[in-house]
Design an enzyme around this catalytic site. Sequence first.
Site, mmCIF file in Angstrom:
data_model
loop_
_atom_site.group_PDB
_atom_site.id
_atom_site.type_symbol
_atom_site.label_atom_id
_atom_site.label_comp_id
_atom_site.label_asym_id
_atom_site.label_seq_id
_atom_site.Cartn_x
_atom_site.Cartn_y
_atom_site.Cartn_z
ATOM 1 N N ARG A 165 -60.673 75.624 -51.897
ATOM 2 C CA ARG A 165 -61.606 74.561 -52.330
ATOM 3 C C ARG A 165 -62.561 74.123 -51.214
ATOM 4 O O ARG A 165 -62.935 72.949 -51.132
ATOM 5 C CB ARG A 165 -60.846 73.330 -52.859
ATOM 6 C CG ARG A 165 -59.928 73.593 -54.018
ATOM 7 C CD ARG A 165 -60.702 73.935 -55.293
ATOM 8 N NE ARG A 165 -59.760 74.038 -56.410
ATOM 9 C CZ ARG A 165 -59.139 75.158 -56.746
ATOM 10 N NH1 ARG A 165 -59.366 76.289 -56.097
ATOM 11 N NH2 ARG A 165 -58.299 75.161 -57.758
ATOM 12 N N SER A 239 -60.943 66.991 -61.136
ATOM 13 C CA SER A 239 -59.883 66.693 -60.161
ATOM 14 C C SER A 239 -60.453 65.860 -59.021
ATOM 15 O O SER A 239 -61.445 66.262 -58.413
ATOM 16 C CB SER A 239 -59.327 67.976 -59.549
ATOM 17 O OG SER A 239 -58.832 68.814 -60.540
ATOM 18 N N GLU A 337 -61.805 65.568 -53.463
ATOM 19 C CA GLU A 337 -62.508 66.809 -53.796
ATOM 20 C C GLU A 337 -64.007 66.575 -54.049
ATOM 21 O O GLU A 337 -64.832 67.269 -53.464
ATOM 22 C CB GLU A 337 -61.832 67.480 -54.996
ATOM 23 C CG GLU A 337 -61.989 68.976 -54.988
ATOM 24 C CD GLU A 337 -61.287 69.657 -56.145
ATOM 25 O OE1 GLU A 337 -61.794 69.586 -57.268
ATOM 26 O OE2 GLU A 337 -60.224 70.255 -55.908
HETATM 27 P P1 NAP Z 1 -50.640 73.341 -63.975
HETATM 28 O O1 NAP Z 1 -50.608 74.710 -64.512
HETATM 29 O O2 NAP Z 1 -49.576 72.364 -64.223
HETATM 30 O O3 NAP Z 1 -50.909 73.428 -62.415
HETATM 31 C C1 NAP Z 1 -50.701 72.343 -61.505
HETATM 32 C C2 NAP Z 1 -51.203 72.768 -60.158
HETATM 33 O O4 NAP Z 1 -50.356 73.757 -59.675
HETATM 34 C C3 NAP Z 1 -52.583 73.372 -60.218
HETATM 35 O O5 NAP Z 1 -53.485 72.501 -59.615
HETATM 36 C C4 NAP Z 1 -52.481 74.713 -59.538
HETATM 37 O O6 NAP Z 1 -53.204 74.832 -58.341
HETATM 38 C C5 NAP Z 1 -51.045 74.873 -59.180
HETATM 39 N N1 NAP Z 1 -50.516 76.104 -59.775
HETATM 40 C C6 NAP Z 1 -50.019 76.269 -61.018
HETATM 41 N N2 NAP Z 1 -49.614 77.529 -61.192
HETATM 42 C C7 NAP Z 1 -49.869 78.183 -60.054
HETATM 43 C C8 NAP Z 1 -49.687 79.533 -59.625
HETATM 44 N N3 NAP Z 1 -49.142 80.451 -60.430
HETATM 45 N N4 NAP Z 1 -50.097 79.872 -58.397
HETATM 46 C C9 NAP Z 1 -50.650 78.972 -57.585
HETATM 47 N N5 NAP Z 1 -50.850 77.682 -57.927
HETATM 48 C C10 NAP Z 1 -50.466 77.283 -59.148
HETATM 49 O O7 NAP Z 1 -51.882 72.744 -64.687
HETATM 50 P P2 NAP Z 1 -53.144 71.925 -64.272
HETATM 51 O O8 NAP Z 1 -52.825 70.849 -63.318
HETATM 52 O O9 NAP Z 1 -53.757 71.553 -65.565
HETATM 53 O O10 NAP Z 1 -54.054 73.005 -63.545
HETATM 54 C C11 NAP Z 1 -54.419 74.244 -64.121
HETATM 55 C C12 NAP Z 1 -55.673 74.777 -63.445
HETATM 56 O O11 NAP Z 1 -56.795 73.978 -63.791
HETATM 57 C C13 NAP Z 1 -55.558 74.743 -61.945
HETATM 58 O O12 NAP Z 1 -56.078 75.920 -61.416
HETATM 59 C C14 NAP Z 1 -56.389 73.567 -61.537
HETATM 60 O O13 NAP Z 1 -57.017 73.712 -60.300
HETATM 61 C C15 NAP Z 1 -57.399 73.493 -62.642
HETATM 62 N N6 NAP Z 1 -57.772 72.094 -62.861
HETATM 63 C C16 NAP Z 1 -59.065 71.740 -62.679
HETATM 64 C C17 NAP Z 1 -59.449 70.447 -62.890
HETATM 65 C C18 NAP Z 1 -60.871 70.062 -62.747
HETATM 66 O O14 NAP Z 1 -61.308 69.173 -63.393
HETATM 67 N N7 NAP Z 1 -61.631 70.711 -61.908
HETATM 68 C C19 NAP Z 1 -58.535 69.500 -63.277
HETATM 69 C C20 NAP Z 1 -57.234 69.877 -63.451
HETATM 70 C C21 NAP Z 1 -56.864 71.175 -63.243
HETATM 71 P P3 NAP Z 1 -54.721 75.286 -58.181
HETATM 72 O O15 NAP Z 1 -55.512 74.051 -58.262
HETATM 73 O O16 NAP Z 1 -54.765 75.850 -56.813
HETATM 74 O O17 NAP Z 1 -55.054 76.282 -59.214
#
Ligand code: NAP
Length: 342
Positions: A165, A239, A337
Amino acid sequence: MHPQPNVSLRDYSTMHLGGRAAFMVEVHGRTDLTQALDWATQQHLPVIMIGGGSNIVWRDEGFNGLLVVNKMLRYEVVDEDGTNVYITAGAGEPWDSVVARSVNAGLTGIEALSLIPGSAGATPVQNVGAYGQEISNVLVSVEAYDSAARSFLNIPASDCAFGYRTSRFKTTDRGRFFITALTLHLTRGNPAPPFYAGVQQYFEQHTTTTYTPQALRDAVIDIRSHKLPDPAKVANNGSFFANPVIDGGTFAQIKAAYDEVPHWAVDENNVKLSAAWLMEKAGFKDYHDQQTGMATWPTQPLVFVNEHAQSTADLLTFKQKVIDAVRTKFGLTLEQEPELLP
Ligand code: NAP
């Protein structure tokens, strides 16, 4: 080129907070941009360029300069063979329309980045990533105007200092480059498992066994739209914190106290934790702060929502409350962020 005076910055951030800009102009091409920059130089005004405003928090003091809103549209296949397709996207192109068009063409590489708000040009700045894909994995080069050299240049991905990021555009060279286009290397074919747990579960529930780019895009859109607020309807910046990446020793201490802590290995020395989980444990699940008018989104606490905040000061007070609570409980400091401007 007609800069508009005295513009509310609340209209240029999906969090809808902040002061006013002295001037604002929209640019549709490189000539527009150089004219705008020349004008700002003549007026002795600083310049900030933005795309969709989805990852920006404006200070209440506002910006005594020229806000340049990038509206440069382009989607072009610039090279291809049987396997590889190189596309160039204008920085002002809405990011999801770039994803939609590449998926329509049967290309893999950015389909997990579906429904991320904002413009294409913003994606390299914080090395946008979701569901296992990251812009740095497919980026060939960034075209930008270098305000130090006063000329356009192409920066190869290897010179962007990408990290988790982050990139040089938000660290060492913050404010120096105005990104005008991106070239991406996508491939024909299907994304390969393993997928993030949420996506894998979705495929299993929907008995999807052929993992096309379209199937992954559909899954991500469905998951995101159920879990995250639409910035067109609910004021938010996605986020609000990056997931902390910590060393093995610190991780061992946290794991000893919280055996269930979700974590992912980043490399042999470092572990990534879930900022959302840390926030929930610190008491911020579906939290509505009466003092500041800020809240956390019920299904994803990492997303801060502006319910009735009056100012950026309110948002920053709430942010500090969360940081302090997580630091007290876990000894970790969450990093914001979205970019605080100017
Ligand atoms: P989640 O699947 O419960 O994931 C929670 C966090 O754990 C994520 O932020 C993700 O990190 C990490 N994670 C989950 N599985 C992983 C794996 N196999 N390997 C490495 N890291 C893992 O669900 P979530 O919180 O909804 O996030 C899902 C994705 O959506 C993530 O990639 C997250 O970054 C993205 N997200 C984006 C926003 C936004 O508004 N920009 C908001 C929420 C979530 P990472 O962030 O490194 O992927």
